[in-house]
Design an enzyme around this catalytic site. Structure first.
Site, PDB file in Angstrom:
ATOM      1  N   GLU A 212      31.273  30.199   8.184  1.00  0.00           N
ATOM      2  CA  GLU A 212      32.467  29.394   8.464  1.00  0.00           C
ATOM      3  C   GLU A 212      33.440  30.071   9.410  1.00  0.00           C
ATOM      4  O   GLU A 212      34.042  29.433  10.277  1.00  0.00           O
ATOM      5  CB  GLU A 212      33.173  29.035   7.151  1.00  0.00           C
ATOM      6  CG  GLU A 212      32.505  27.942   6.346  1.00  0.00           C
ATOM      7  CD  GLU A 212      31.315  28.409   5.535  1.00  0.00           C
ATOM      8  OE1 GLU A 212      30.619  27.566   4.935  1.00  0.00           O
ATOM      9  OE2 GLU A 212      31.069  29.636   5.494  1.00  0.00           O
TER      10      GLU A 212
ATOM     11  N   HIS B 163      33.160  22.870  -5.664  1.00  0.00           N
ATOM     12  CA  HIS B 163      32.885  21.700  -4.835  1.00  0.00           C
ATOM     13  C   HIS B 163      33.883  20.578  -5.101  1.00  0.00           C
ATOM     14  O   HIS B 163      33.624  19.428  -4.759  1.00  0.00           O
ATOM     15  CB  HIS B 163      31.463  21.172  -5.083  1.00  0.00           C
ATOM     16  CG  HIS B 163      30.385  22.107  -4.650  1.00  0.00           C
ATOM     17  ND1 HIS B 163      30.032  23.216  -5.391  1.00  0.00           N
ATOM     18  CD2 HIS B 163      29.577  22.096  -3.565  1.00  0.00           C
ATOM     19  CE1 HIS B 163      29.048  23.843  -4.770  1.00  0.00           C
ATOM     20  NE2 HIS B 163      28.754  23.193  -3.665  1.00  0.00           N
TER      21      HIS B 163
ATOM     22  N   PHE C  18      34.698  25.517   0.863  1.00  0.00           N
ATOM     23  CA  PHE C  18      34.099  26.583   1.662  1.00  0.00           C
ATOM     24  C   PHE C  18      35.012  27.055   2.792  1.00  0.00           C
ATOM     25  O   PHE C  18      34.694  28.026   3.471  1.00  0.00           O
ATOM     26  CB  PHE C  18      32.760  26.114   2.243  1.00  0.00           C
ATOM     27  CG  PHE C  18      31.735  25.741   1.202  1.00  0.00           C
ATOM     28  CD1 PHE C  18      31.885  26.116  -0.130  1.00  0.00           C
ATOM     29  CD2 PHE C  18      30.616  25.008   1.546  1.00  0.00           C
ATOM     30  CE1 PHE C  18      30.945  25.767  -1.095  1.00  0.00           C
ATOM     31  CE2 PHE C  18      29.666  24.662   0.597  1.00  0.00           C
ATOM     32  CZ  PHE C  18      29.831  25.042  -0.731  1.00  0.00           C
TER      33      PHE C  18
END
Length: 640
Positions: free
Chosen positions: A379, A446, A405
């Protein structure tokens, strides 16, 4: 090489006199900065570090501008907002570092990718020290460059110490160039104190890279003759080591060479030194004569964001289509890709697979893998690559597979993208798509809705739509905007919310909330999934006489709509899905208290999720979410 050496010697005097605040000396390393720069074409980007003064002088930047930069004067490159070499300049194709070091490596990837996409036979050079090769950004940037075959010249100045930490405590391989094998990358070791070796070897390599685009890793063996910065000193360095490298001084070596080979005489060298010294003094005086910057609050605030002349694009026809939230996002992306041929989408699994939510499914067939790019799992490097694309005049969309993330790319977002325009007037034309939110049984990693991480950071724009119509229009505005935008997309809304959406391309202004219901008894403020929870509760309780505000954008914020409603109703409740403490509701409550206190008939009510991580089990998640407590809080406020 004489010019940066003489400038440095002068700066050390000024530092002792208190006329500059800090200095990172490159004495003993001039051959690398000068040699590499002389091998680059004038329109190729170089990304230097603290000790690369030779890059700036070899690009012929007026010295008074450098001196003004170091003194915090307006003629510098950052209006006094950053120091030393923490700046960039499009005019001279130099992109300066930030103190976190590693992110500039990924920025070089982005610039090189832009050259590649534009079919330009250009390369990009980026510098780093041996200490920064320990950072994850180093690994990520080299891996991306290798996988994508980007023409980046990665230059490691191995000067023996990361501040006071020797190389023996930084890495356990014999040479940093050996790491090239692991990346499938060509690498070379070069004597960084031999100017002729630097120039001849780098010249051959750069010419080859333009014809055969690929990344190359160079390790320059050199030494830092002074402290990390002057205050650090060199007491931690063995004296015999300093003596060894003093004998390999690159300026003295080259001087001896040109004298022994009758290329120059002592008189010619002395004459050139006198010319440089006079030039330095002249430009220093010009910087000294420049007035001290006066602070103007309005100017400071206006420079946080790049100018954006928003154009409200309305649909040319009345034709609409009922679609899901997720389809509105996909249609918006597709139309943006059609309109902007310089727009690139990057992210994990977004190409043939279409992304984990299938939003970009089929995009490769239309736009190709050059513009719809699968990335490694990295990322930080992908955010900085997007920044590099922007520097080279392109637009970038980064899909964070899940908003959670983004923590792996947090540093370049809040320290590079957010600050780059304020620091040196460079735009960050990057949109980060953030699939977020709970109520889907996905657990702690998540399900987060982490918008408050970014609303706190000046320089970022934060968008959080609740309906398909808003999702498409706001996304298209985000892509038009040259500033970094975090675009939150609630996963639970993707396939559960339908709405009529114009088929054509259209935009919606940032900073304008939507008033979904009108009344006089109470103001309800929310965004994202919270808007739908509020609508369900209003319907269940049969509350008709309320204002319901959907914020739509959190930065910029529509305070006018909020204050107008609160002054009318006298009661306000703010609903957010994020955990309560430190969320956007807290700031809204403070703003309302400061600006509408005399109109309030009750304390401002905040409702948020529990101050815990998000649990996986459905009953635990239901208990966690603010939705479970909203009805009770609403009734309490109504009865107050």
């Amino acid at each position: 090489m004489l010019q940066p050496r003489l400038i440095e010697e002068k700066m050390l005097i000024l530092l002792r006199q208190g006329r500059i605040s800090k200095w990172f000396s490159g004495i003993g390393q001039e051959a690398i900065a000068v040699g590499v720069t002389m091998c680059m074409q004038h329109d190729e980007y170089i990304l230097p570090m603290h000790r690369n003064l030779g890059v700036f002088t070899s690009r012929n930047i007026p010295l008074y501008r450098l001196f003004s930069q170091w003194q915090g004067k307006a003629a510098g490159f950052t209006k006094g907002r950053d120091r030393s070499f923490h700046f960039g300049t499009q005019e001279y194709k130099i992109v300066g570092m930030i103190s976190h070091l590693g992110p500039q490596l990924g920025v070089a990837d982005g610039i090189a990718l832009a050259h590649q996409l534009k079919n330009e036979k250009k390369i990009t050079a980026v510098f780093t020290g041996e200490g920064a090769t320990s950072e994850g950004d180093f690994h990520e940037a080299l891996n991306v460059a290798s996988v994508w075959k980007l023409p980046v010249l990665f230059c490691i100045e191995n000067n023996g110490y990361g501040l006071s930490t020797p190389t023996s405590e930084q890495y356990n391989c014999e040479n940093l160039a050996d790491r090239g094998v692991g990346y499938g990358m060509e690498s070379h070791i070069i004597d960084g104190n031999n100017a002729l070796e630097v120039y001849t070897k780098v010249k051959t390599i750069t010419e080859s890279m333009r014809e055969d685009p690929r990344p190359v890793l160079l390790e320059f063996k050199t030494f830092r003759m002074r402290g990390h910065e002057e205050a650090s000193g060199t007491k931690y360095v063995p004296q015999e080591l300093l003596q060894f490298w003093a004998e390999k001084d690159p300026v003295e070596q080259l001087k001896n060479y040109v004298l022994e080979n009758n290329i120059l005489t002592e008189e010619q060298i002395t004459h050139q030194e006198d010319i440089y010294k006079a030039e330095i003094q002249l430009h220093l005086q010009k910087a000294d004569d420049e007035p001290v910057i006066e602070a103007h609050t309005e100017t400071e605030l206006n420079d946080v964001y790049a100018p954006f002349d928003f154009e409200e694009i309305q649909t040319s026809s009345q034709e609409k289509e009922e679609m899901r939230f997720i389809d509105a996002i996909s249609k918006g992306l597709y139309q943006a890709m059609e309109k902007h041929d310089n727009l690139v989408i990057v992210g994990q699994d977004i190409a043939e697979y279409g992304g984990v939510f299938k939003i970009t499914e089929g995009f490769v067939d239309t736009f190709g893998k050059e513009r719809v790019r699968n990335t490694p799992i990295c990322e930080s490097a992908i955010v900085t690559t997007a920044m590099g694309l922007s520097i080279k005049g392109m637009k970038a969309i980064v899909e964070m597979q899940f908003a959670d993330f983004v923590s792996s790319g947090f540093n370049p977002i809040v320290n590079y993208l957010a600050k780059v325009h304020y620091r040196w007037a460079e735009k960050a034309d990057v949109v980060l798509r953030m699939p977020c939110g709970g109520n889907v049984g996905a657990g702690p990693f998540h399900s987060q809705t982490n918008e408050a991480w970014f609303t706190k950071t000046p320089g970022l724009k934060v968008v959080y739509p609740a309906f398909p119509y808003d999702a498409k229009g706001l996304l298209l505005t985000a892509i038009e905007d040259p500033n970094p935008v975090l675009f939150f997309e609630h996963k639970a809304l993707y396939r559960s919310v339908l709405g009529d959406v114009p088929k054509d391309y259209y935009t919606i202004p940032f900073g304008k909330a939507s008033l979904l219901k009108k009344g006089s008894s109470m103001t309800i403020i929310s965004y994202g999934a919270g808007v739908h929870w509020a609508l369900e509760t209003i319907e269940k309780l049969n509350l008709e006489d309320v204002d319901l505000i959907d914020l739509r954008t959190l930065q910029p914020l529509d305070t006018e709509t909020i204050y107008t409603s609160v002054k009318k109703t006298g009661k306000v409740i703010i609903l957010q899905e994020d955990s309560l403490f430190g969320g956007i509701a807290s700031d809204l409550a403070a703003l309302i208290n400061e600006n509408c206190f005399e109109y309030l008939d009750a304390p401002v009510k905040r409702v948020g999720s529990l101050d815990t991580p998000i649990p996986f089990n459905k009953s635990l998640e239901n208990n966690y979410l603010a939705k479970s407590r909203f009805e009770k809080a609403l009734l309490e406020l109504q009865a107050y």
